[in-house]
Design a protein around this motif. Sequence first.
Motif, PDB file in Angstrom:
ATOM      1  N   ARG A 185       1.150  -1.066  -0.091  1.00  0.00           N
ATOM      2  CA  ARG A 185       0.293  -0.251   0.283  1.00  0.00           C
ATOM      3  C   ARG A 185       0.584   1.419   0.046  1.00  0.00           C
ATOM      4  N   ASP A 186       1.752   1.303   0.543  1.00  0.00           N
ATOM      5  CA  ASP A 186       3.307   2.253   0.872  1.00  0.00           C
ATOM      6  C   ASP A 186       3.653   2.597  -0.293  1.00  0.00           C
ATOM      7  N   THR A 187       3.769   1.448  -0.880  1.00  0.00           N
ATOM      8  CA  THR A 187       4.438   1.794  -2.240  1.00  0.00           C
ATOM      9  C   THR A 187       3.904   2.417  -3.063  1.00  0.00           C
ATOM     10  N   GLU A 188       2.962   1.636  -3.477  1.00  0.00           N
ATOM     11  CA  GLU A 188       1.599   2.573  -4.296  1.00  0.00           C
ATOM     12  C   GLU A 188       1.528   3.599  -4.352  1.00  0.00           C
ATOM     13  N   GLN A 189       0.924   4.188  -2.802  1.00  0.00           N
ATOM     14  CA  GLN A 189       1.349   5.306  -2.276  1.00  0.00           C
ATOM     15  C   GLN A 189       2.488   6.708  -2.962  1.00  0.00           C
ATOM     16  N   ARG A 190       3.223   5.976  -2.740  1.00  0.00           N
ATOM     17  CA  ARG A 190       4.846   6.469  -3.600  1.00  0.00           C
ATOM     18  C   ARG A 190       5.192   6.437  -5.110  1.00  0.00           C
ATOM     19  N   ARG A 191       3.873   5.390  -5.681  1.00  0.00           N
ATOM     20  CA  ARG A 191       4.508   5.625  -7.181  1.00  0.00           C
ATOM     21  C   ARG A 191       3.554   6.187  -7.965  1.00  0.00           C
ATOM     22  N   ILE A 192       1.891   6.513  -7.196  1.00  0.00           N
ATOM     23  CA  ILE A 192       1.005   7.226  -7.842  1.00  0.00           C
ATOM     24  C   ILE A 192       2.032   8.937  -7.073  1.00  0.00           C
ATOM     25  N   GLU A 193       2.499   9.072  -6.157  1.00  0.00           N
ATOM     26  CA  GLU A 193       2.850  10.741  -6.136  1.00  0.00           C
ATOM     27  C   GLU A 193       3.955  10.863  -7.329  1.00  0.00           C
ATOM     28  N   ALA A 194       4.719   9.971  -7.633  1.00  0.00           N
ATOM     29  CA  ALA A 194       5.831  10.320  -8.596  1.00  0.00           C
ATOM     30  C   ALA A 194       5.042  10.341  -9.516  1.00  0.00           C
ATOM     31  N   VAL A 195       4.207   9.684 -10.177  1.00  0.00           N
ATOM     32  CA  VAL A 195       3.607   9.421 -11.679  1.00  0.00           C
ATOM     33  C   VAL A 195       2.925  11.331 -11.243  1.00  0.00           C
ATOM     34  N   THR A 196       2.135  11.418 -10.209  1.00  0.00           N
ATOM     35  CA  THR A 196       2.124  12.920 -10.239  1.00  0.00           C
ATOM     36  C   THR A 196       2.193  14.383 -10.780  1.00  0.00           C
ATOM     37  N   ARG A 197       3.679  14.139  -9.720  1.00  0.00           N
ATOM     38  CA  ARG A 197       4.673  14.498 -10.510  1.00  0.00           C
ATOM     39  C   ARG A 197       5.313  14.733 -11.537  1.00  0.00           C
ATOM     40  N   ALA A 198       5.140  13.627 -12.149  1.00  0.00           N
ATOM     41  CA  ALA A 198       6.336  13.718 -13.217  1.00  0.00           C
ATOM     42  C   ALA A 198       5.014  14.140 -14.646  1.00  0.00           C
ATOM     43  N   ARG A 199       3.819  14.068 -14.036  1.00  0.00           N
ATOM     44  CA  ARG A 199       3.286  14.073 -14.844  1.00  0.00           C
ATOM     45  C   ARG A 199       3.148  15.589 -14.888  1.00  0.00           C
ATOM     46  N   ALA A 200       2.961  16.359 -12.983  1.00  0.00           N
ATOM     47  CA  ALA A 200       3.219  17.804 -13.265  1.00  0.00           C
ATOM     48  C   ALA A 200       3.989  18.286 -14.028  1.00  0.00           C
ATOM     49  N   ALA A 201       5.549  17.937 -13.815  1.00  0.00           N
ATOM     50  CA  ALA A 201       6.641  18.218 -14.534  1.00  0.00           C
ATOM     51  C   ALA A 201       6.197  17.517 -16.362  1.00  0.00           C
ATOM     52  N   GLY A 202       5.584  17.531 -16.266  1.00  0.00           N
ATOM     53  CA  GLY A 202       5.440  17.741 -18.024  1.00  0.00           C
ATOM     54  C   GLY A 202       5.850  16.181 -18.958  1.00  0.00           C
ATOM     55  N   ALA A 203       6.111  14.809 -17.997  1.00  0.00           N
ATOM     56  CA  ALA A 203       6.674  13.866 -18.617  1.00  0.00           C
ATOM     57  C   ALA A 203       4.974  13.485 -19.374  1.00  0.00           C
ATOM     58  N   SER A 204       5.444  12.873 -20.470  1.00  0.00           N
ATOM     59  CA  SER A 204       3.848  11.739 -21.242  1.00  0.00           C
ATOM     60  C   SER A 204       3.383  10.816 -20.614  1.00  0.00           C
ATOM     61  N   GLY A 205       2.773  10.069 -20.453  1.00  0.00           N
ATOM     62  CA  GLY A 205       2.322   8.618 -20.730  1.00  0.00           C
ATOM     63  C   GLY A 205       2.651   8.296 -21.242  1.00  0.00           C
ATOM     64  N   GLU A 206       3.547   8.048 -22.102  1.00  0.00           N
ATOM     65  CA  GLU A 206       4.359   7.172 -22.812  1.00  0.00           C
ATOM     66  C   GLU A 206       5.690   7.403 -21.742  1.00  0.00           C
ATOM     67  N   ALA A 207       6.560   7.848 -21.218  1.00  0.00           N
ATOM     68  CA  ALA A 207       7.570   7.766 -21.051  1.00  0.00           C
ATOM     69  C   ALA A 207       7.340   7.359 -19.243  1.00  0.00           C
ATOM     70  N   ILE A 208       5.906   7.883 -19.222  1.00  0.00           N
ATOM     71  CA  ILE A 208       5.472   7.309 -17.700  1.00  0.00           C
ATOM     72  C   ILE A 208       5.835   5.917 -17.679  1.00  0.00           C
ATOM     73  N   ALA A 209       4.637   5.197 -18.738  1.00  0.00           N
ATOM     74  CA  ALA A 209       4.797   4.102 -19.077  1.00  0.00           C
ATOM     75  C   ALA A 209       6.261   3.180 -19.125  1.00  0.00           C
ATOM     76  N   GLN A 210       6.686   3.677 -20.154  1.00  0.00           N
ATOM     77  CA  GLN A 210       8.106   2.954 -20.236  1.00  0.00           C
ATOM     78  C   GLN A 210       9.008   3.008 -18.983  1.00  0.00           C
ATOM     79  N   ALA A 211       8.174   4.241 -17.622  1.00  0.00           N
ATOM     80  CA  ALA A 211       9.104   3.682 -16.975  1.00  0.00           C
ATOM     81  C   ALA A 211       8.940   3.290 -15.472  1.00  0.00           C
ATOM     82  N   ALA A 212       7.621   2.499 -15.953  1.00  0.00           N
ATOM     83  CA  ALA A 212       6.489   2.155 -15.135  1.00  0.00           C
ATOM     84  C   ALA A 212       6.782   0.510 -15.656  1.00  0.00           C
ATOM     85  N   ASN A 213       7.084   0.406 -16.873  1.00  0.00           N
ATOM     86  CA  ASN A 213       7.158  -0.944 -17.398  1.00  0.00           C
ATOM     87  C   ASN A 213       5.750  -1.604 -17.729  1.00  0.00           C
ATOM     88  N   ILE A 214       5.167  -0.680 -17.863  1.00  0.00           N
ATOM     89  CA  ILE A 214       3.482  -0.916 -18.285  1.00  0.00           C
ATOM     90  C   ILE A 214       3.614  -0.580 -19.741  1.00  0.00           C
TER      91      ILE A 214
END
Length: 78
Positions: A35-64
């Motif tokens: 649960r805690d790890t998933e919350q950190r991942r959500i926070e990282a995705v949120t920060r990445a999107r706010a910084a302008g990261a594309s959905g494709e880049a986030i998907a690649q980083a998450a290996n999905i």
Amino acid sequence: MTDLMGSAVHELLAQVLARYGSIDVFIALITAEIRDTEQRRIEAVTRARAAGASGEAIAQAANITRQSAHERWSKITR
């Protein structure tokens, strides 16, 4: 299950019981860590999107796949 695999499973269970006292305690701890790890991942995705990261880049980083990333995180990052 092969005898070797069964033996390894029994040894692992014995180690878990020796360290945590019960399988229930171990499962509860692992569940909390997930649960805690998933919350950190959500926070990282949120920060990445706010910084302008594309959905494709986030998907690649998450290996999905991009589609999986969209399904998982599109509602939380808007």
